[in-house]
Design a protein around this motif. Structure first.
Motif, short mmCIF file in Angstrom:
data_model
loop_
_atom_site.label_atom_id
_atom_site.label_comp_id
_atom_site.label_asym_id
_atom_site.label_seq_id
_atom_site.Cartn_x
_atom_site.Cartn_y
_atom_site.Cartn_z
N HIS A 1 32.36 52.36 -8.59
CA HIS A 1 33.10 51.68 -7.39
C HIS A 1 33.77 50.55 -8.14
CE1 HIS A 1 29.71 53.49 -4.76
NE2 HIS A 1 29.42 53.61 -5.19
N ARG A 2 35.39 50.42 -7.33
CA ARG A 2 36.36 49.87 -7.25
C ARG A 2 36.37 49.25 -6.24
NH1 ARG A 2 37.99 54.31 -9.54
NH2 ARG A 2 37.75 54.74 -11.89
N ARG A 3 36.38 47.97 -6.53
CA ARG A 3 36.91 47.28 -5.04
C ARG A 3 38.57 47.00 -5.25
NH1 ARG A 3 33.78 43.15 -2.70
NH2 ARG A 3 31.99 42.91 -3.40
N LEU A 4 39.28 47.29 -4.04
CA LEU A 4 40.43 46.98 -3.98
C LEU A 4 41.08 45.35 -2.78
CD1 LEU A 4 43.37 48.58 -4.79
CD2 LEU A 4 42.99 50.13 -3.00
N SER A 5 41.75 45.23 -3.51
CA SER A 5 42.22 43.68 -2.34
C SER A 5 42.91 44.29 -0.96
CB SER A 5 42.72 42.72 -2.78
OG SER A 5 43.81 43.08 -3.64
N ALA A 6 42.97 43.64 -0.10
CA ALA A 6 44.02 43.53 0.94
C ALA A 6 45.32 43.42 0.29
CB ALA A 6 43.93 42.23 1.66
N PRO A 7 45.54 42.97 -0.35
CA PRO A 7 47.42 42.49 -1.14
C PRO A 7 48.04 43.38 -1.95
CG PRO A 7 46.10 40.60 -1.12
CD PRO A 7 45.19 41.06 -0.82
N TYR B 1 48.14 52.92 14.46
CA TYR B 1 46.72 52.26 13.04
C TYR B 1 46.98 53.74 13.05
CZ TYR B 1 45.71 55.65 17.05
OH TYR B 1 44.43 56.57 18.27
N VAL B 2 47.45 55.35 13.02
CA VAL B 2 47.48 56.48 13.07
C VAL B 2 48.31 56.50 11.98
CG1 VAL B 2 48.55 58.56 13.11
CG2 VAL B 2 47.76 57.51 15.47
N ALA B 3 49.25 55.42 12.29
CA ALA B 3 50.08 55.76 10.42
C ALA B 3 49.64 54.58 9.07
CB ALA B 3 51.59 54.63 10.56
N LEU B 4 48.69 53.59 9.85
CA LEU B 4 47.78 53.70 8.58
C LEU B 4 47.11 54.00 8.43
CD1 LEU B 4 47.20 50.18 6.79
CD2 LEU B 4 46.14 49.90 9.36
N ALA B 5 45.91 54.68 8.61
CA ALA B 5 45.53 55.71 8.59
C ALA B 5 45.94 56.97 7.74
CB ALA B 5 44.56 56.21 9.86
N ASP B 6 47.04 57.24 7.92
CA ASP B 6 47.58 58.54 7.82
C ASP B 6 48.38 57.27 6.27
OD1 ASP B 6 47.71 60.40 9.09
OD2 ASP B 6 49.58 59.92 10.54
N ALA B 7 48.28 56.45 5.73
CA ALA B 7 48.89 56.35 4.44
C ALA B 7 47.83 55.74 3.55
CB ALA B 7 49.86 54.46 4.72
N VAL B 8 46.48 54.91 3.52
CA VAL B 8 45.40 55.19 4.11
C VAL B 8 44.91 56.56 2.67
CG1 VAL B 8 43.28 54.45 3.50
CG2 VAL B 8 45.39 52.83 4.80
N ARG B 9 44.92 57.65 3.40
CA ARG B 9 44.59 58.49 3.17
C ARG B 9 45.25 59.54 2.74
NH1 ARG B 9 46.53 62.61 5.06
NH2 ARG B 9 46.22 64.98 5.68
N ARG C 1 39.58 42.26 8.67
CA ARG C 1 40.36 41.53 9.00
C ARG C 1 41.04 41.31 7.65
NH1 ARG C 1 36.37 36.79 10.81
NH2 ARG C 1 36.17 38.77 12.28
N ASP C 2 40.77 40.99 6.44
CA ASP C 2 41.42 41.16 4.89
C ASP C 2 42.54 41.22 5.05
OD1 ASP C 2 39.75 38.94 4.40
OD2 ASP C 2 38.81 40.03 2.46
N LEU C 3 42.57 43.59 5.71
CA LEU C 3 43.47 44.42 5.68
C LEU C 3 44.31 43.80 6.79
CD1 LEU C 3 45.42 46.04 3.91
CD2 LEU C 3 43.81 48.07 5.52
N THR D 1 44.03 47.03 14.91
CA THR D 1 44.75 47.75 13.98
C THR D 1 44.34 48.62 13.22
OG1 THR D 1 47.05 47.49 14.34
CG2 THR D 1 47.09 48.60 13.40
N THR D 2 43.46 47.56 12.42
CA THR D 2 43.35 47.69 10.52
C THR D 2 41.14 48.57 11.58
OG1 THR D 2 42.34 45.56 10.89
CG2 THR D 2 44.65 46.56 9.26
N ALA D 3 41.26 48.05 12.21
CA ALA D 3 39.50 48.79 12.95
C ALA D 3 39.40 50.64 13.18
CB ALA D 3 39.41 47.83 14.03
N ALA D 4 40.60 50.52 14.37
CA ALA D 4 40.77 52.17 14.90
C ALA D 4 41.75 52.72 13.47
CB ALA D 4 42.12 51.62 15.67
N ALA D 5 41.80 52.47 12.00
CA ALA D 5 42.49 52.78 10.93
C ALA D 5 41.44 53.21 10.56
CB ALA D 5 43.32 52.20 10.40
N TYR D 6 40.32 52.60 10.38
CA TYR D 6 38.98 52.45 9.49
C TYR D 6 38.74 53.81 10.10
CZ TYR D 6 40.01 49.11 5.70
OH TYR D 6 40.68 48.67 4.28
#
Length: 94
Positions: free
Chosen positions: A16-22, A38-46, A64-66, A76-81
């Motif tokens: 388990h690693r942690r990744l900061s928002a920045p 949110y779609v673009a953000l989800a696709d980028a994380v995926r 919130r941090d992201l 936007t981040t809530a919808a992406a997650y």
């Protein structure tokens, strides 16, 4: 002659690693495209997970941090997650 079973190899827990928002923001640069953010953000994380840029079992930053790091709304981040959870790419703690 007796036979003995070898002890099963111990199962290692996932790393388990942690990744900061920045840090996540730096890994997914150029994610903003036409269409819903949110779609673009989800696709980028995926894409970062599939490419190996973000290791499996990495703990992602809070919504919130992201949102603060990317300069977008928390909605936007809530919808992406949520989209990533629906696709099975992330899980949430409850």
């Amino acid at each position: 002659m007796s036979t003995s079973l070898a002890a099963p190899a111990p199962t290692l827990p996932p790393v388990h690693r942690r990744l900061s928002a920045p840090a996540l923001g730096a890994l997914i640069t150029g994610w903003q495209t036409e269409g819903p953010a949110y779609v673009a953000l989800a696709d980028a994380v995926r894409g970062a997970v599939l490419s190996g840029t973000v290791a499996p079992h990495t703990r992602l930053p809070s919504e919130r941090d992201l949102a603060g790091a990317l300069g977008v709304s928390r909605t936007t981040t809530a919808a992406a997650y949520a989209a990533l959870r629906e696709r099975g790419f992330v899980t949430s703690r409850t």
